[in-house]
Write an enzyme that holds these catalytic residues in place. Structure first.
Site, mmCIF file in Angstrom:
data_model
loop_
_atom_site.group_PDB
_atom_site.id
_atom_site.type_symbol
_atom_site.label_atom_id
_atom_site.label_comp_id
_atom_site.label_asym_id
_atom_site.label_seq_id
_atom_site.Cartn_x
_atom_site.Cartn_y
_atom_site.Cartn_z
ATOM 1 N N HIS A 9 0.832 -1.217 0.000
ATOM 2 C CA HIS A 9 0.000 0.000 0.000
ATOM 3 C C HIS A 9 0.860 1.258 0.000
ATOM 4 O O HIS A 9 0.434 2.308 0.483
ATOM 5 C CB HIS A 9 -0.944 0.041 1.207
ATOM 6 C CG HIS A 9 -1.677 -1.243 1.443
ATOM 7 N ND1 HIS A 9 -2.911 -1.521 0.892
ATOM 8 C CD2 HIS A 9 -1.323 -2.361 2.141
ATOM 9 C CE1 HIS A 9 -3.299 -2.728 1.269
ATOM 10 N NE2 HIS A 9 -2.342 -3.264 2.013
ATOM 11 N N SER A 26 13.753 21.783 -16.726
ATOM 12 C CA SER A 26 12.520 22.536 -16.962
ATOM 13 C C SER A 26 12.866 23.865 -17.621
ATOM 14 O O SER A 26 13.930 24.427 -17.370
ATOM 15 C CB SER A 26 11.829 22.779 -15.621
ATOM 16 O OG SER A 26 11.016 23.931 -15.678
ATOM 17 N N LYS A 33 14.903 22.076 -11.538
ATOM 18 C CA LYS A 33 14.272 20.797 -11.846
ATOM 19 C C LYS A 33 15.191 19.806 -12.556
ATOM 20 O O LYS A 33 16.004 20.163 -13.386
ATOM 21 C CB LYS A 33 13.031 21.010 -12.726
ATOM 22 C CG LYS A 33 11.873 21.687 -12.040
ATOM 23 C CD LYS A 33 11.340 20.943 -10.825
ATOM 24 C CE LYS A 33 10.647 19.656 -11.197
ATOM 25 N NZ LYS A 33 9.341 19.897 -11.816
ATOM 26 N N ASN A 71 13.988 16.226 -14.130
ATOM 27 C CA ASN A 71 12.786 15.392 -14.258
ATOM 28 C C ASN A 71 13.100 14.019 -14.844
ATOM 29 O O ASN A 71 13.950 13.897 -15.725
ATOM 30 C CB ASN A 71 11.758 16.097 -15.137
ATOM 31 C CG ASN A 71 11.274 17.395 -14.522
ATOM 32 O OD1 ASN A 71 11.208 17.527 -13.296
ATOM 33 N ND2 ASN A 71 10.967 18.369 -15.365
ATOM 34 N N GLU A 84 8.946 8.509 -17.114
ATOM 35 C CA GLU A 84 7.547 8.919 -17.324
ATOM 36 C C GLU A 84 7.058 8.520 -18.711
ATOM 37 O O GLU A 84 5.910 8.113 -18.889
ATOM 38 C CB GLU A 84 7.399 10.427 -17.117
ATOM 39 C CG GLU A 84 7.542 10.821 -15.651
ATOM 40 C CD GLU A 84 7.626 12.326 -15.441
ATOM 41 O OE1 GLU A 84 7.115 13.086 -16.280
ATOM 42 O OE2 GLU A 84 8.206 12.742 -14.423
#
Ligand code: ARG
Length: 466
Positions: free
Chosen positions: A155, A276, A282, A284, A289
């Site tokens: 969980h 970014s 940033k 990323n 993704e």
């Protein structure tokens, strides 16, 4: 002029030329189409259906067309509809009317089935090579970081300590199943359909086994209607791809979470991250993704082809031409996702100290205490309750279980003695999970050895087919 223009008195509308054509997609199958045609021409000559001299002219012509396509000088014309007719038209143009003998005893319906099967077989070998490469990388990382401890989660709440290497190897086994699923697809694609002609089989005395041998097929089809109607092998490829992408997506998600400042278990390499345009700080995890995002394509391609095939009467229907775009897309998607994942895994930095701290916090050792009491004869349910009370007390006091004095432990159970601190130690907690497939270092090493043997087997499968 179209190769089939005889019974028509009008030429096709230019819209129809565009709409009907599969050439922009199936031109990627040119090599397999030409190889298939060369094998077919040789067979026709061997069977005395055309003369040896004619076959030699056809083969020379086809080889010249192959070189032209490869050199980028071949001109594709959308009005030719598909790769099969583009090549045949070019052949007739090049060697004259003898080129028109190539299509003897064959239809585009069995030809396209042949080409697609050959193409997909090659693609599966390439995909499986990338799976094996990622599995190899996972095994290497697991060996290098064999002792790093991290919290295992259920969980997404800290559950019990596990070895980071154990977590990496979990993905090895998923990929192992993916490899075998693609192997099964390969087997179903490895059936030679030429001779089925349009649907009923050909009247010419062709030799299907000869073509199968020439083109490296293990089997030939048993039913001409099925052979030209069957796209199961592509659907199976999509299903295997969807499952593989689901695995990679879960892995990508973990890398994204682990590389966030809140976790900081890993840092992805600069070469596998992006910045970014507005926020200078940033970094990323775009590759991860995108792997997660592209999973949707693989699922979509599976649904698309299942839906396209549903309800089609036997045998060939033009709907089936919609099979190749998704296939090419899924091949590229899975190959690139595997390459991206391997790149991230092989370059990421692992912060084992942060992982260890996280594993020491969050009461990942609560089960140890419950098991300890149970081993002393307390029914497990009561042991669970006593431990729960101690966890609650620790939360209220802002400490961990190991911070309690022995007196504080004994307020809840007199069975708790000095040895409890060893039991609560997370390295011991890991070591004690010494069941087959458990996270104990000994068992993880055992897993890795087994994995390396399987990798050798996979390499042999690949070598036999490269
Ligand atoms: N371009 C077609 C396809 O990809 C080839 C087979 C066409 N056969 C036919 N009878 N129209 O499916």
């Amino acid at each position: 002029m179209k190769l089939w223009s005889g019974r028509f008195s009008k030429s096709t509308d230019s819209f129809v030329d565009e709409f009907n054509a599969s050439l922009p997609v199936d031109k990627h199958l040119y090599k397999h189409d030409i190889r298939g045609s060369i094998a077919h021409a040789r067979m026709l000559a061997k069977q005395g259906i055309i003369a040896e001299k004619e076959a030699a002219q056809i083969v020379d012509g086809l080889e010249a067309i192959l070189r032209e396509i490869e050199d980028g000088v071949f001109v594709f014309d959308i009005a030719d509809e598909d790769i099969h007719m583009s090549v045949e038209m070019a052949l007739i143009e090049k060697i004259g009317s003898v080129g028109g003998k190539l299509h003897t005893g064959r239809s585009r319906n069995d030809q396209v089935a042949l080409d697609t099967r050959m193409f997909l077989k090659d693609a599966i070998v390439e995909v499986n090579a990338e799976i094996a490469a990622l599995q190899t990388e996972l095994t290497e990382v697991a060996k290098r970081e064999i002792a790093a401890v991290m919290p295992g989660y259920t969980h997404l709440q800290r559950a019990q300590p596990v070895l980071f290497s154990h977590h990496m190897m979990a993905y090895f086994w998923m990929l192992r199943r993916d490899f075998t699923r693609f192997k099964a697809c390969f087997k179903h694609a490895d059936v030679m359909p030429l001779g089925s002609a349009a649907l009923a089989g050909t009247t010419y005395p062709i030799d299907m086994d000869f073509i199968a041998d020439e083109l490296g097929f293990k089997r030939v089809s048993n039913n001409s209607l099925d052979a030209v109607s069957d796209r199961d092998f592509i659907i199976e490829f999509h299903a295997a791809s969807a499952m593989l992408m689901m695995h990679l997506s879960r892995f990508a998600e973990e890398l994204i979470i682990w590389s966030s400042a809140e976790f900081s278990f890993i840092e992805l390499d600069d070469a596998y991250t992006t910045g970014s345009s507005i926020m200078p700080q940033k970094k990323n995890a775009d590759v991860a993704e995108l792997i997660r995002g592209k999973t949707g394509r693989a699922y979509g391609n599976l649904m698309q082809l299942l839906t396209t095939m549903k309800g089609l009467p036997l045998a060939y229907n033009k709907d089936m031409q919609e099979d190749k775009e998704g296939m090419l897309d899924s091949i590229a998607t899975v190959k690139n996702s595997l390459i991206g994942m391997k790149g991230m895994i092989s370059t990421m930095m692992i912060h084992s100290e942060v992982m260890r701290q996280a594993a020491e916090g969050g009461f990942t050792n609560a089960t140890e205490l419950a098991d300890y009491l149970a081993a002393k004869g307390v029914p497990f349910r009561d042991a669970h309750h006593i431990t729960g009370v101690l966890v609650k007390k620790a939360i209220e006091e802002g400490c961990w279980l190991v911070d309690f004095s022995i007196e504080e432990f004994q307020e809840q159970s007199l069975l708790i003695e000095d040895d409890v601190y060893d039991v609560l130690n997370i390295d011991n907690a890991v070591k004690r999970r010494n069941v087959r497939g458990g996270t104990a270092p000994e068992r993880v090493r055992e897993q890795i050895e087994k994995a390396e043997k399987l990798l050798e087997k996979e390499e042999r499968w690949l070598d036999e087919r490269k």
